[in-house]
Design a protein around this motif. Structure first.
Motif, PDB file in Angstrom:
ATOM      1  N   ILE A 127      46.110  -0.853  35.282  1.00  0.00           N
ATOM      2  CA  ILE A 127      47.154  -1.790  34.854  1.00  0.00           C
ATOM      3  C   ILE A 127      48.145  -2.052  35.987  1.00  0.00           C
ATOM      4  CG2 ILE A 127      49.114  -2.137  33.275  1.00  0.00           C
ATOM      5  CD1 ILE A 127      46.823  -2.236  31.544  1.00  0.00           C
ATOM      6  N   PHE A 128      48.569  -0.989  36.642  1.00  0.00           N
ATOM      7  CA  PHE A 128      49.613  -1.169  37.660  1.00  0.00           C
ATOM      8  C   PHE A 128      49.061  -1.769  38.954  1.00  0.00           C
ATOM      9  CE2 PHE A 128      51.832   2.126  35.086  1.00  0.00           C
ATOM     10  CZ  PHE A 128      52.930   1.347  34.768  1.00  0.00           C
ATOM     11  N   ASP A 129      47.844  -1.382  39.338  1.00  0.00           N
ATOM     12  CA  ASP A 129      47.318  -1.842  40.621  1.00  0.00           C
ATOM     13  C   ASP A 129      46.521  -3.135  40.513  1.00  0.00           C
ATOM     14  OD1 ASP A 129      48.453   0.374  41.709  1.00  0.00           O
ATOM     15  OD2 ASP A 129      46.642   1.606  41.520  1.00  0.00           O
ATOM     16  N   ASN A 130      45.961  -3.327  39.313  1.00  0.00           N
ATOM     17  CA  ASN A 130      45.066  -4.474  39.208  1.00  0.00           C
ATOM     18  C   ASN A 130      45.159  -5.127  37.835  1.00  0.00           C
ATOM     19  OD1 ASN A 130      43.092  -6.284  39.823  1.00  0.00           O
ATOM     20  ND2 ASN A 130      41.387  -4.871  39.427  1.00  0.00           N
ATOM     21  N   PRO A 131      46.365  -5.627  37.502  1.00  0.00           N
ATOM     22  CA  PRO A 131      46.521  -6.210  36.170  1.00  0.00           C
ATOM     23  C   PRO A 131      45.694  -7.490  36.027  1.00  0.00           C
ATOM     24  CG  PRO A 131      48.487  -6.588  37.511  1.00  0.00           C
ATOM     25  CD  PRO A 131      47.590  -5.711  38.307  1.00  0.00           C
ATOM     26  N   GLN A 132      45.131  -7.685  34.849  1.00  0.00           N
ATOM     27  CA  GLN A 132      44.260  -8.838  34.638  1.00  0.00           C
ATOM     28  C   GLN A 132      45.015 -10.018  34.039  1.00  0.00           C
ATOM     29  OE1 GLN A 132      41.058  -8.740  35.752  1.00  0.00           O
ATOM     30  NE2 GLN A 132      41.756  -6.760  36.561  1.00  0.00           N
ATOM     31  N   ASN A 133      45.903  -9.678  33.079  1.00  0.00           N
ATOM     32  CA  ASN A 133      46.606 -10.741  32.354  1.00  0.00           C
ATOM     33  C   ASN A 133      47.751 -11.305  33.209  1.00  0.00           C
ATOM     34  OD1 ASN A 133      48.688 -11.882  30.511  1.00  0.00           O
ATOM     35  ND2 ASN A 133      47.146 -11.355  28.959  1.00  0.00           N
ATOM     36  N   GLU A 187      52.237   8.234  36.110  1.00  0.00           N
ATOM     37  CA  GLU A 187      51.897   9.634  36.368  1.00  0.00           C
ATOM     38  C   GLU A 187      51.379  10.353  35.119  1.00  0.00           C
ATOM     39  OE1 GLU A 187      53.997  13.799  37.820  1.00  0.00           O
ATOM     40  OE2 GLU A 187      55.154  11.962  37.832  1.00  0.00           O
ATOM     41  N   MET A 188      52.074  10.146  33.983  1.00  0.00           N
ATOM     42  CA  MET A 188      51.767  10.945  32.799  1.00  0.00           C
ATOM     43  C   MET A 188      50.927  10.211  31.757  1.00  0.00           C
ATOM     44  SD  MET A 188      52.967  13.734  33.703  1.00  0.00           S
ATOM     45  CE  MET A 188      52.437  14.594  32.224  1.00  0.00           C
ATOM     46  N   GLY A 189      50.937   8.878  31.813  1.00  0.00           N
ATOM     47  CA  GLY A 189      50.231   8.131  30.775  1.00  0.00           C
ATOM     48  C   GLY A 189      48.717   8.273  30.899  1.00  0.00           C
ATOM     49  N   ASP A 190      48.066   8.546  29.770  1.00  0.00           N
ATOM     50  CA  ASP A 190      46.612   8.477  29.766  1.00  0.00           C
ATOM     51  C   ASP A 190      46.187   7.025  29.624  1.00  0.00           C
ATOM     52  OD1 ASP A 190      46.075  11.306  29.825  1.00  0.00           O
ATOM     53  OD2 ASP A 190      46.875  11.365  27.784  1.00  0.00           O
ATOM     54  N   ARG A 191      47.094   6.267  29.006  1.00  0.00           N
ATOM     55  CA  ARG A 191      46.812   4.866  28.774  1.00  0.00           C
ATOM     56  C   ARG A 191      48.138   4.117  28.769  1.00  0.00           C
ATOM     57  NH1 ARG A 191      44.966   2.690  23.945  1.00  0.00           N
ATOM     58  NH2 ARG A 191      45.030   4.788  23.091  1.00  0.00           N
ATOM     59  N   ASP A 212      43.824   2.075  31.580  1.00  0.00           N
ATOM     60  CA  ASP A 212      44.216   3.177  32.448  1.00  0.00           C
ATOM     61  C   ASP A 212      45.434   2.753  33.288  1.00  0.00           C
ATOM     62  OD1 ASP A 212      43.110   5.807  33.829  1.00  0.00           O
ATOM     63  OD2 ASP A 212      43.854   4.447  35.388  1.00  0.00           O
ATOM     64  N   PRO A 213      46.428   3.629  33.438  1.00  0.00           N
ATOM     65  CA  PRO A 213      47.639   3.251  34.165  1.00  0.00           C
ATOM     66  C   PRO A 213      47.347   2.693  35.553  1.00  0.00           C
ATOM     67  CG  PRO A 213      47.900   5.403  33.176  1.00  0.00           C
ATOM     68  CD  PRO A 213      46.499   4.989  32.903  1.00  0.00           C
ATOM     69  N   GLU A 219      44.198  12.253  19.704  1.00  0.00           N
ATOM     70  CA  GLU A 219      44.915  13.506  19.783  1.00  0.00           C
ATOM     71  C   GLU A 219      45.110  13.905  21.246  1.00  0.00           C
ATOM     72  OE1 GLU A 219      43.297  16.318  17.038  1.00  0.00           O
ATOM     73  OE2 GLU A 219      44.691  17.863  17.699  1.00  0.00           O
ATOM     74  N   LYS A 220      46.291  14.434  21.550  1.00  0.00           N
ATOM     75  CA  LYS A 220      46.666  14.901  22.895  1.00  0.00           C
ATOM     76  C   LYS A 220      46.781  13.785  23.922  1.00  0.00           C
ATOM     77  CE  LYS A 220      45.127  19.568  22.178  1.00  0.00           C
ATOM     78  NZ  LYS A 220      44.510  20.755  22.715  1.00  0.00           N
ATOM     79  N   GLU A 221      46.715  12.554  23.454  1.00  0.00           N
ATOM     80  CA  GLU A 221      46.814  11.448  24.383  1.00  0.00           C
ATOM     81  C   GLU A 221      48.285  11.069  24.589  1.00  0.00           C
ATOM     82  OE1 GLU A 221      44.230   7.378  25.040  1.00  0.00           O
ATOM     83  OE2 GLU A 221      44.947   7.833  23.028  1.00  0.00           O
ATOM     84  N   VAL A 222      48.618  10.646  25.805  1.00  0.00           N
ATOM     85  CA  VAL A 222      49.958  10.127  26.080  1.00  0.00           C
ATOM     86  C   VAL A 222      49.830   8.637  26.344  1.00  0.00           C
ATOM     87  CG1 VAL A 222      51.963  10.206  27.597  1.00  0.00           C
ATOM     88  CG2 VAL A 222      50.744  12.316  27.036  1.00  0.00           C
ATOM     89  N   VAL A 223      50.392   7.848  25.429  1.00  0.00           N
ATOM     90  CA  VAL A 223      50.296   6.397  25.552  1.00  0.00           C
ATOM     91  C   VAL A 223      51.678   5.839  25.859  1.00  0.00           C
ATOM     92  CG1 VAL A 223      49.799   4.243  24.342  1.00  0.00           C
ATOM     93  CG2 VAL A 223      48.334   6.235  23.995  1.00  0.00           C
ATOM     94  N   CYS A 224      51.786   5.096  26.934  1.00  0.00           N
ATOM     95  CA  CYS A 224      53.064   4.491  27.286  1.00  0.00           C
ATOM     96  C   CYS A 224      53.022   3.006  26.950  1.00  0.00           C
ATOM     97  CB  CYS A 224      53.360   4.679  28.769  1.00  0.00           C
ATOM     98  SG  CYS A 224      53.637   6.415  29.173  1.00  0.00           S
ATOM     99  N   VAL A 225      54.073   2.550  26.289  1.00  0.00           N
ATOM    100  CA  VAL A 225      54.158   1.138  25.916  1.00  0.00           C
ATOM    101  C   VAL A 225      55.210   0.499  26.796  1.00  0.00           C
ATOM    102  CG1 VAL A 225      54.508  -0.498  24.033  1.00  0.00           C
ATOM    103  CG2 VAL A 225      53.591   1.779  23.543  1.00  0.00           C
ATOM    104  N   ILE A 226      54.803  -0.512  27.563  1.00  0.00           N
ATOM    105  CA  ILE A 226      55.753  -1.215  28.426  1.00  0.00           C
ATOM    106  C   ILE A 226      55.787  -2.688  28.042  1.00  0.00           C
ATOM    107  CG2 ILE A 226      55.403   0.388  30.351  1.00  0.00           C
ATOM    108  CD1 ILE A 226      53.637  -1.771  31.658  1.00  0.00           C
TER     109      ILE A 226
END
Lengths: 240, 222
Positions: free
Chosen positions: A223-229, A201-205, A219-220, A26-33
């Protein structure tokens, strides 16, 4: 709020989703890229059964969508959807677009619906457009009306399917601003997007999807600064 | 020259007028009632053609293809002679004509309806469903109003086609305008004036109808 378990979706022989497990609180903002064809839009559309689920389970607010006894119309009214191509009703005015759901699904009075509609249009900055037809609006304005239309049903969660992809670059900002306001108000949101700035900026995940599976999520900033995959790295190197 | 003057001054121009008026009234009556019923048949069958239910789809398809695959003259003969005499249903000629137009126009209108509904973007149904409307509600409030607008020009066309089709009912002795002119010809032996008048009788309806249609088309911008 949303719990997805081993979700599979095939179109004929083509398997688009190959077992998705995901959760949205609840109240989470999840961005799918993810790249196009990765199944991210299909995944989103399964969350309000615009696509029939082949197998697996989707539970929203404690109710299983895959239960055949469920009242799908009632459930959809609690899940707002915003489309890439707006899909406004061209034969209805802006206000009528927003009030149709409350009038026909919730059966509120015309006065009440109009009042709600006008306040939502004010919220998205389009009070002065209430009585024009969608054809007279710019893309960004159309999308803000579409957001107001979805909000009119007072949904528990909002799904956004590439809401800014069809917009001219200078119109993207207005739509993102409305979405940010929503996120700040605590709306639960799942956003399929190519706007990496918004996701960060807005994604919680952030969930990175490719080839019908979730390759990486977290965490955005991670993912953006240190992607593993390696696939995530490759994708981000192309878009950032 | 003298022959031409004789033709221009012919009494038949005036004498055919009462028949034209009477016949045209029946022609219009059969067309209007027939096409109106045909519109209801067409709407139901057209939507049936969009059904996912295989039986409903098959029934609608059979009806449409049977009608579109046979001439309306033959359909009228079957209705008036085969069915009414074999099964003892006492169908008078005018009723048979109305039913023939309704069934015939219905099949073509079904395809107009199907095409109109299919022409509406899939996203409209999705948007309707996503705010919680049922598929029937979405059809009624979202799809149909938009589809109907696009259906107006082909529906107008069908009206004109059906109007001309009624001339075929002269063969089953429906007293419409073609039938009356044929009678006039056989009782007076005049051939030129009555049939020219008959052409004019149809044109006086069809040309204004086409003009109105074009005006609507321009206003709807379809």
């Amino acid at each position: 709020m949303i719990k997805v378990t081993d979700l599979h979706k095939s179109f004929g022989d083509l398997e688009v989703l190959k077992g998705i497990d995901a959760e949205v609180k609840e109240k989470e903002v999840v961005c799918v890229i993810g790249p196009s064809g990765s199944g991210k839009s299909t995944f989103l559309r399964c969350l309000n059964l615009l696509e029939e689920v082949t197998s697996g389970e989707v539970v929203i607010d404690g109710e299983s969508l895959t239960n055949p006894q469920i009242n799908i119309n009632k459930l959809r009214s609690q899940v707002g959807m915003v489309f890439q191509h707006f899909n406004l009703f061209p034969h209805k005015t802006v206000l009528e677009n927003v009030t149709l759901g409350p009038l026909k699904v919730k059966e509120v009075s015309k006065d009440e619906a109009d009042k709600l509609g006008r306040s939502l249009l004010e919220k998205v900055g389009l009070s002065d457009k209430a009585d024009v037809y969608p054809g007279a609006l710019s893309g960004g304005q159309k999308q803000r009306v579409a957001i107001a239309r979805a909000l009119a049903m007072n949904p528990k969660v909002m799904l956004f399917d590439e809401p800014t992809s069809a917009l001219d670059p200078e119109l993207v900002g207005d739509v993102l601003a409305v979405m940010k306001d929503l996120a700040k108000e605590g709306m639960t949101m799942v956003v399929v997007t190519h706007e990496m700035g918004f996701a960060r900026e807005m994604g919680d995940r952030v969930i990175f999807m490719d080839e019908g599976v979730i390759m990486e999520e977290g965490d955005p900033n991670d993912i953006f600064d240190n992607p593993q995959n390696p696939r995530t790295k490759e994708f981000l190197s192309k878009v950032l | 020259m003298e022959a031409l003057m004789e033709l221009i001054n012919s009494q038949h121009w005036g004498n055919t007028l009462p028949f034209i008026r009477r016949g045209l009234a029946l022609t219009l009556y059969i067309t209007l009632v027939g096409v109106l019923i045909g519109f209801f048949i067409g709407t139901i069958t057209g939507i049936a053609r969009l059904s996912k239910n295989k039986l409903i789809y098959a029934l609608a398809t059979i009806y449409i293809e049977l009608i579109r695959g046979t001439p309306i003259l033959v359909q009228a003969l079957v209705l008036y002679f085969s069915i009414s005499q074999t099964f003892g249903i006492n169908l008078d000629a005018v009723t048979a004509g109305i039913v023939a137009i309704a069934i015939n126009a219905g099949a073509y209108i079904a395809e107009i309806v199907r095409g109109g509904v299919e022409s509406i973007d899939k996203g409209q149904m999705e948007a309707g469903r996503s705010i919680g409307l049922s598929s029937t509600q979405t059809m009624r409030y979202i799809i149909w109003p938009q589809a109907f607008k696009r259906m107006i020009p082909p529906l107008g066309n069908q009206f004109i086609i059906s109007l001309k089709d009624t001339s075929i009912f002269a063969i089953i002795s429906v007293g419409e305008v073609t039938f009356l002119m044929r009678q006039y010809v056989s009782s007076t032996a005049a051939t030129f004036e009555p049939y020219v008048m008959l052409c004019l009788a149809y044109l006086i309806i069809t040309i204004p109808a086409m003009l109105i249609l074009r005006m609507i088309e321009r206003r709807l911008d379809v």
